[in-house]
Design a protein around this motif. Sequence first.
Motif, PDB file in Angstrom:
ATOM      1  N   GLN A  15       0.848  -1.188   0.000  1.00  0.00           N
ATOM      2  CA  GLN A  15       0.000   0.000   0.000  1.00  0.00           C
ATOM      3  C   GLN A  15       0.882   1.236   0.000  1.00  0.00           C
ATOM      4  OE1 GLN A  15      -2.378   0.506   3.536  1.00  0.00           O
ATOM      5  NE2 GLN A  15      -4.026   1.435   2.364  1.00  0.00           N
ATOM      6  N   SER A  16       0.461   2.244  -0.727  1.00  0.00           N
ATOM      7  CA  SER A  16       1.195   3.505  -0.691  1.00  0.00           C
ATOM      8  C   SER A  16       0.247   4.626  -0.285  1.00  0.00           C
ATOM      9  CB  SER A  16       1.834   3.808  -2.050  1.00  0.00           C
ATOM     10  OG  SER A  16       0.850   4.034  -3.021  1.00  0.00           O
ATOM     11  N   LEU A  17       0.823   5.639   0.317  1.00  0.00           N
ATOM     12  CA  LEU A  17       0.057   6.811   0.701  1.00  0.00           C
ATOM     13  C   LEU A  17      -0.064   7.752  -0.482  1.00  0.00           C
ATOM     14  CD1 LEU A  17       1.726   7.577   4.147  1.00  0.00           C
ATOM     15  CD2 LEU A  17      -0.515   6.551   3.763  1.00  0.00           C
ATOM     16  N   ARG A  18      -1.245   8.315  -0.677  1.00  0.00           N
ATOM     17  CA  ARG A  18      -1.463   9.326  -1.716  1.00  0.00           C
ATOM     18  C   ARG A  18      -1.116  10.673  -1.112  1.00  0.00           C
ATOM     19  NH1 ARG A  18      -1.350   9.330  -6.445  1.00  0.00           N
ATOM     20  NH2 ARG A  18      -2.883  10.956  -6.648  1.00  0.00           N
ATOM     21  N   LEU A  19      -0.163  11.356  -1.720  1.00  0.00           N
ATOM     22  CA  LEU A  19       0.354  12.616  -1.204  1.00  0.00           C
ATOM     23  C   LEU A  19       0.132  13.718  -2.235  1.00  0.00           C
ATOM     24  CD1 LEU A  19       2.202  14.310   0.739  1.00  0.00           C
ATOM     25  CD2 LEU A  19       4.143  13.360  -0.521  1.00  0.00           C
ATOM     26  N   LEU A  20      -0.385  14.844  -1.776  1.00  0.00           N
ATOM     27  CA  LEU A  20      -0.479  16.036  -2.611  1.00  0.00           C
ATOM     28  C   LEU A  20       0.418  17.091  -1.987  1.00  0.00           C
ATOM     29  CD1 LEU A  20      -1.701  17.707  -4.928  1.00  0.00           C
ATOM     30  CD2 LEU A  20      -3.532  18.372  -3.351  1.00  0.00           C
ATOM     31  N   ILE A  21       1.388  17.570  -2.759  1.00  0.00           N
ATOM     32  CA  ILE A  21       2.279  18.630  -2.309  1.00  0.00           C
ATOM     33  C   ILE A  21       1.891  19.903  -3.055  1.00  0.00           C
ATOM     34  CG2 ILE A  21       4.664  19.436  -2.158  1.00  0.00           C
ATOM     35  CD1 ILE A  21       5.533  16.492  -2.166  1.00  0.00           C
ATOM     36  N   VAL A  22       1.545  20.939  -2.296  1.00  0.00           N
ATOM     37  CA  VAL A  22       1.190  22.233  -2.874  1.00  0.00           C
ATOM     38  C   VAL A  22       2.354  23.169  -2.561  1.00  0.00           C
ATOM     39  CG1 VAL A  22      -0.527  24.071  -2.986  1.00  0.00           C
ATOM     40  CG2 VAL A  22      -1.231  21.746  -2.335  1.00  0.00           C
ATOM     41  N   GLU A  23       3.177  23.419  -3.568  1.00  0.00           N
ATOM     42  CA  GLU A  23       4.411  24.182  -3.349  1.00  0.00           C
ATOM     43  C   GLU A  23       4.821  24.838  -4.654  1.00  0.00           C
ATOM     44  OE1 GLU A  23       7.207  26.139  -2.439  1.00  0.00           O
ATOM     45  OE2 GLU A  23       6.804  24.940  -0.658  1.00  0.00           O
ATOM     46  N   SER A  44       2.719   7.582  -3.502  1.00  0.00           N
ATOM     47  CA  SER A  44       2.389   8.028  -4.849  1.00  0.00           C
ATOM     48  C   SER A  44       1.991   9.485  -4.626  1.00  0.00           C
ATOM     49  CB  SER A  44       1.270   7.197  -5.472  1.00  0.00           C
ATOM     50  OG  SER A  44       0.122   7.227  -4.675  1.00  0.00           O
ATOM     51  N   PHE A  45       2.422  10.363  -5.497  1.00  0.00           N
ATOM     52  CA  PHE A  45       2.274  11.778  -5.179  1.00  0.00           C
ATOM     53  C   PHE A  45       1.989  12.610  -6.410  1.00  0.00           C
ATOM     54  CE2 PHE A  45       6.628  10.992  -6.184  1.00  0.00           C
ATOM     55  CZ  PHE A  45       7.019  12.079  -6.928  1.00  0.00           C
ATOM     56  N   ASP A  46       1.406  13.770  -6.154  1.00  0.00           N
ATOM     57  CA  ASP A  46       1.216  14.816  -7.150  1.00  0.00           C
ATOM     58  C   ASP A  46       1.780  16.093  -6.553  1.00  0.00           C
ATOM     59  OD1 ASP A  46      -0.284  13.239  -9.031  1.00  0.00           O
ATOM     60  OD2 ASP A  46      -2.016  13.441  -7.703  1.00  0.00           O
ATOM     61  N   GLU A  52      -5.433  27.135  -7.137  1.00  0.00           N
ATOM     62  CA  GLU A  52      -6.448  26.690  -8.103  1.00  0.00           C
ATOM     63  C   GLU A  52      -6.195  25.250  -8.544  1.00  0.00           C
ATOM     64  OE1 GLU A  52      -9.677  26.271 -10.355  1.00  0.00           O
ATOM     65  OE2 GLU A  52      -9.283  27.906  -8.966  1.00  0.00           O
ATOM     66  N   GLU A  53      -4.958  24.926  -8.848  1.00  0.00           N
ATOM     67  CA  GLU A  53      -4.631  23.557  -9.255  1.00  0.00           C
ATOM     68  C   GLU A  53      -4.860  22.586  -8.096  1.00  0.00           C
ATOM     69  OE1 GLU A  53      -1.197  21.126 -11.698  1.00  0.00           O
ATOM     70  OE2 GLU A  53      -0.759  23.141 -10.993  1.00  0.00           O
ATOM     71  N   CYS A  54      -4.597  23.033  -6.881  1.00  0.00           N
ATOM     72  CA  CYS A  54      -4.873  22.206  -5.699  1.00  0.00           C
ATOM     73  C   CYS A  54      -6.361  21.882  -5.616  1.00  0.00           C
ATOM     74  CB  CYS A  54      -4.397  22.926  -4.447  1.00  0.00           C
ATOM     75  SG  CYS A  54      -4.794  22.073  -2.907  1.00  0.00           S
ATOM     76  N   ARG A  55      -7.193  22.892  -5.759  1.00  0.00           N
ATOM     77  CA  ARG A  55      -8.649  22.671  -5.716  1.00  0.00           C
ATOM     78  C   ARG A  55      -9.092  21.680  -6.780  1.00  0.00           C
ATOM     79  NH1 ARG A  55      -8.584  28.061  -4.049  1.00  0.00           N
ATOM     80  NH2 ARG A  55      -8.550  28.885  -6.145  1.00  0.00           N
ATOM     81  N   GLN A  56      -8.548  21.804  -7.993  1.00  0.00           N
ATOM     82  CA  GLN A  56      -8.901  20.884  -9.073  1.00  0.00           C
ATOM     83  C   GLN A  56      -8.506  19.452  -8.742  1.00  0.00           C
ATOM     84  OE1 GLN A  56      -7.053  22.539 -12.556  1.00  0.00           O
ATOM     85  NE2 GLN A  56      -8.408  24.307 -12.606  1.00  0.00           N
ATOM     86  N   LEU A  58      -8.080  18.142  -5.773  1.00  0.00           N
ATOM     87  CA  LEU A  58      -8.885  17.633  -4.666  1.00  0.00           C
ATOM     88  C   LEU A  58     -10.283  17.214  -5.112  1.00  0.00           C
ATOM     89  CD1 LEU A  58      -7.805  20.089  -1.846  1.00  0.00           C
ATOM     90  CD2 LEU A  58      -7.236  17.657  -2.049  1.00  0.00           C
ATOM     91  N   GLN A  59     -10.782  17.804  -6.193  1.00  0.00           N
ATOM     92  CA  GLN A  59     -12.079  17.402  -6.724  1.00  0.00           C
ATOM     93  C   GLN A  59     -12.003  16.054  -7.437  1.00  0.00           C
ATOM     94  OE1 GLN A  59     -13.304  20.695  -9.165  1.00  0.00           O
ATOM     95  NE2 GLN A  59     -13.983  21.901  -7.404  1.00  0.00           N
ATOM     96  N   ARG A  60     -10.806  15.708  -7.956  1.00  0.00           N
ATOM     97  CA  ARG A  60     -10.645  14.480  -8.736  1.00  0.00           C
ATOM     98  C   ARG A  60     -10.046  13.308  -7.957  1.00  0.00           C
ATOM     99  NH1 ARG A  60      -7.710  17.875 -12.802  1.00  0.00           N
ATOM    100  NH2 ARG A  60      -5.905  16.729 -12.092  1.00  0.00           N
ATOM    101  N   THR A  61      -9.295  13.590  -6.895  1.00  0.00           N
ATOM    102  CA  THR A  61      -8.496  12.553  -6.252  1.00  0.00           C
ATOM    103  C   THR A  61      -8.611  12.647  -4.743  1.00  0.00           C
ATOM    104  OG1 THR A  61      -6.906  12.756  -8.072  1.00  0.00           O
ATOM    105  CG2 THR A  61      -6.157  11.579  -6.128  1.00  0.00           C
ATOM    106  N   ASP A  62      -8.636  11.496  -4.089  1.00  0.00           N
ATOM    107  CA  ASP A  62      -8.577  11.446  -2.626  1.00  0.00           C
ATOM    108  C   ASP A  62      -7.116  11.307  -2.218  1.00  0.00           C
ATOM    109  OD1 ASP A  62     -11.337  11.556  -2.168  1.00  0.00           O
ATOM    110  OD2 ASP A  62     -11.540   9.390  -2.447  1.00  0.00           O
ATOM    111  N   TYR A  63      -6.690  12.093  -1.251  1.00  0.00           N
ATOM    112  CA  TYR A  63      -5.313  12.064  -0.762  1.00  0.00           C
ATOM    113  C   TYR A  63      -5.296  11.682   0.710  1.00  0.00           C
ATOM    114  CZ  TYR A  63      -4.002  14.389  -5.069  1.00  0.00           C
ATOM    115  OH  TYR A  63      -3.801  14.685  -6.399  1.00  0.00           O
TER     116      TYR A  63
END
Length: 82
Positions: A15-23, A44-46, A52-56, A58-63
């Motif tokens: 299992q991997s953690l889904r990570l979103l980095i806003v930077e 696994s990360f984005d 704005e890109e963060c909001r988009q 978050l609407q498509r992917t669960d982190y």
Amino acid sequence: MTAMPKRKDPTPPGQSLRLLIVEDNPVDAELARATLKRAGYALSFDIVDSAEECRQRLQRTDYDIILSMRIKPQAANDDKTS
């Protein structure tokens, strides 16, 4: 920056953690990702560089984790010479 001690299997096997980095600084984003990987987390990360890109995303992917550094607001008019 103090090195984090390596932990054994903080993420369940397979299992991997889904990570979103806003930077908005790619070097800082990579440092955050590398630090978590070095600590033993399977990721696994984005990486996004605007609110704005963060909001988009978050609407498509669960982190599982969202790291949000300070984002500089986009100037509406960068050419303020007068």
